[in-house]
Design a protein around this motif. Sequence first.
Motif, PDB file in Angstrom:
ATOM      1  N   GLU A  26      -3.541 -22.981 -18.650  1.00 34.20           N
ATOM      2  CA  GLU A  26      -4.599 -22.025 -18.935  1.00 34.20           C
ATOM      3  C   GLU A  26      -3.983 -20.659 -19.229  1.00 34.20           C
ATOM      4  O   GLU A  26      -2.791 -20.445 -19.011  1.00 34.20           O
ATOM      5  CB  GLU A  26      -5.555 -21.917 -17.732  1.00 34.20           C
ATOM      6  N   SER A  27      -4.804 -19.784 -19.706  1.00 39.35           N
ATOM      7  CA  SER A  27      -4.339 -18.445 -20.031  1.00 39.35           C
ATOM      8  C   SER A  27      -3.890 -17.716 -18.769  1.00 39.35           C
ATOM      9  O   SER A  27      -4.578 -17.739 -17.749  1.00 39.35           O
ATOM     10  CB  SER A  27      -5.462 -17.666 -20.710  1.00 39.35           C
ATOM     11  N   ILE A  28      -2.706 -17.123 -18.838  1.00 36.78           N
ATOM     12  CA  ILE A  28      -2.159 -16.342 -17.727  1.00 36.78           C
ATOM     13  C   ILE A  28      -1.610 -15.028 -18.281  1.00 36.78           C
ATOM     14  O   ILE A  28      -1.512 -14.850 -19.494  1.00 36.78           O
ATOM     15  CB  ILE A  28      -1.026 -17.104 -16.985  1.00 36.78           C
ATOM     16  N   ILE A  29      -1.244 -14.142 -17.385  1.00 35.22           N
ATOM     17  CA  ILE A  29      -0.660 -12.884 -17.819  1.00 35.22           C
ATOM     18  C   ILE A  29       0.762 -13.119 -18.329  1.00 35.22           C
ATOM     19  O   ILE A  29       1.113 -12.717 -19.451  1.00 35.22           O
ATOM     20  CB  ILE A  29      -0.638 -11.864 -16.660  1.00 35.22           C
ATOM     21  N   GLN A 100       2.103 -15.164 -13.145  1.00 32.60           N
ATOM     22  CA  GLN A 100       1.241 -14.011 -12.916  1.00 32.60           C
ATOM     23  C   GLN A 100      -0.108 -14.415 -13.506  1.00 32.60           C
ATOM     24  O   GLN A 100      -0.326 -14.312 -14.717  1.00 32.60           O
ATOM     25  CB  GLN A 100       1.803 -12.782 -13.612  1.00 32.60           C
ATOM     26  N   VAL A 101      -0.977 -14.925 -12.628  1.00 32.36           N
ATOM     27  CA  VAL A 101      -2.226 -15.509 -13.113  1.00 32.36           C
ATOM     28  C   VAL A 101      -3.213 -14.414 -13.529  1.00 32.36           C
ATOM     29  O   VAL A 101      -3.871 -14.525 -14.568  1.00 32.36           O
ATOM     30  CB  VAL A 101      -2.829 -16.427 -12.033  1.00 32.36           C
ATOM     31  N   THR A 102      -3.322 -13.383 -12.716  1.00 32.53           N
ATOM     32  CA  THR A 102      -4.123 -12.213 -13.064  1.00 32.53           C
ATOM     33  C   THR A 102      -3.277 -10.982 -12.745  1.00 32.53           C
ATOM     34  O   THR A 102      -2.143 -11.100 -12.277  1.00 32.53           O
ATOM     35  CB  THR A 102      -5.422 -12.154 -12.245  1.00 32.53           C
ATOM     36  N   THR A 103      -3.806  -9.823 -12.969  1.00 33.88           N
ATOM     37  CA  THR A 103      -3.056  -8.591 -12.698  1.00 33.88           C
ATOM     38  C   THR A 103      -2.623  -8.511 -11.233  1.00 33.88           C
ATOM     39  O   THR A 103      -1.545  -7.991 -10.921  1.00 33.88           O
ATOM     40  CB  THR A 103      -3.903  -7.367 -13.050  1.00 33.88           C
ATOM     41  N   TRP A 104      -3.452  -9.071 -10.341  1.00 36.31           N
ATOM     42  CA  TRP A 104      -3.176  -8.941  -8.909  1.00 36.31           C
ATOM     43  C   TRP A 104      -2.714 -10.239  -8.248  1.00 36.31           C
ATOM     44  O   TRP A 104      -2.283 -10.213  -7.092  1.00 36.31           O
ATOM     45  CB  TRP A 104      -4.442  -8.458  -8.178  1.00 36.31           C
ATOM     46  N   LYS A 106      -0.446 -13.797  -8.174  1.00 32.11           N
ATOM     47  CA  LYS A 106       0.657 -14.602  -8.669  1.00 32.11           C
ATOM     48  C   LYS A 106       0.927 -15.703  -7.658  1.00 32.11           C
ATOM     49  O   LYS A 106       0.661 -15.560  -6.475  1.00 32.11           O
ATOM     50  CB  LYS A 106       1.913 -13.772  -8.896  1.00 32.11           C
TER      51      LYS A 106
END
Length: 120
Positions: A26-29, A100-104, A106
Amino acid sequence: QVQLVESGGGLVQPGGSLRLSCAASESIIRINGVGWYRQAPGKERELVATLTRGDTTIYADSVKGRFTVSRDSTKNTVYLQMNNLKPEDTAVYYCNAELQVTTWAKSGYWGRGTQVTVSS
């Protein structure tokens, strides 16, 4: 849930090459750091290549000069280029990465593995 997916394994003759890929489902950072491991039948899993968040590479002595780990940040994919393959490279190869799944957020993930067989 995010998963790591490896691809690119297969059967190759000694001296041949393969390129393994490892990507998030899926989309990740971004992919922060990654380790490529392998496990041969009857043996323990061993770390063969590492790519740190800062793009430092580290290789096991057994693959140094033959394997190259790299990333394509635009695709959030990491690669393991394997050249001059030897029968002793035969194993299931796994990637283990910190995503790094989202900004905050991982977390570390393992892929399910891809089989590499080196045989004539």
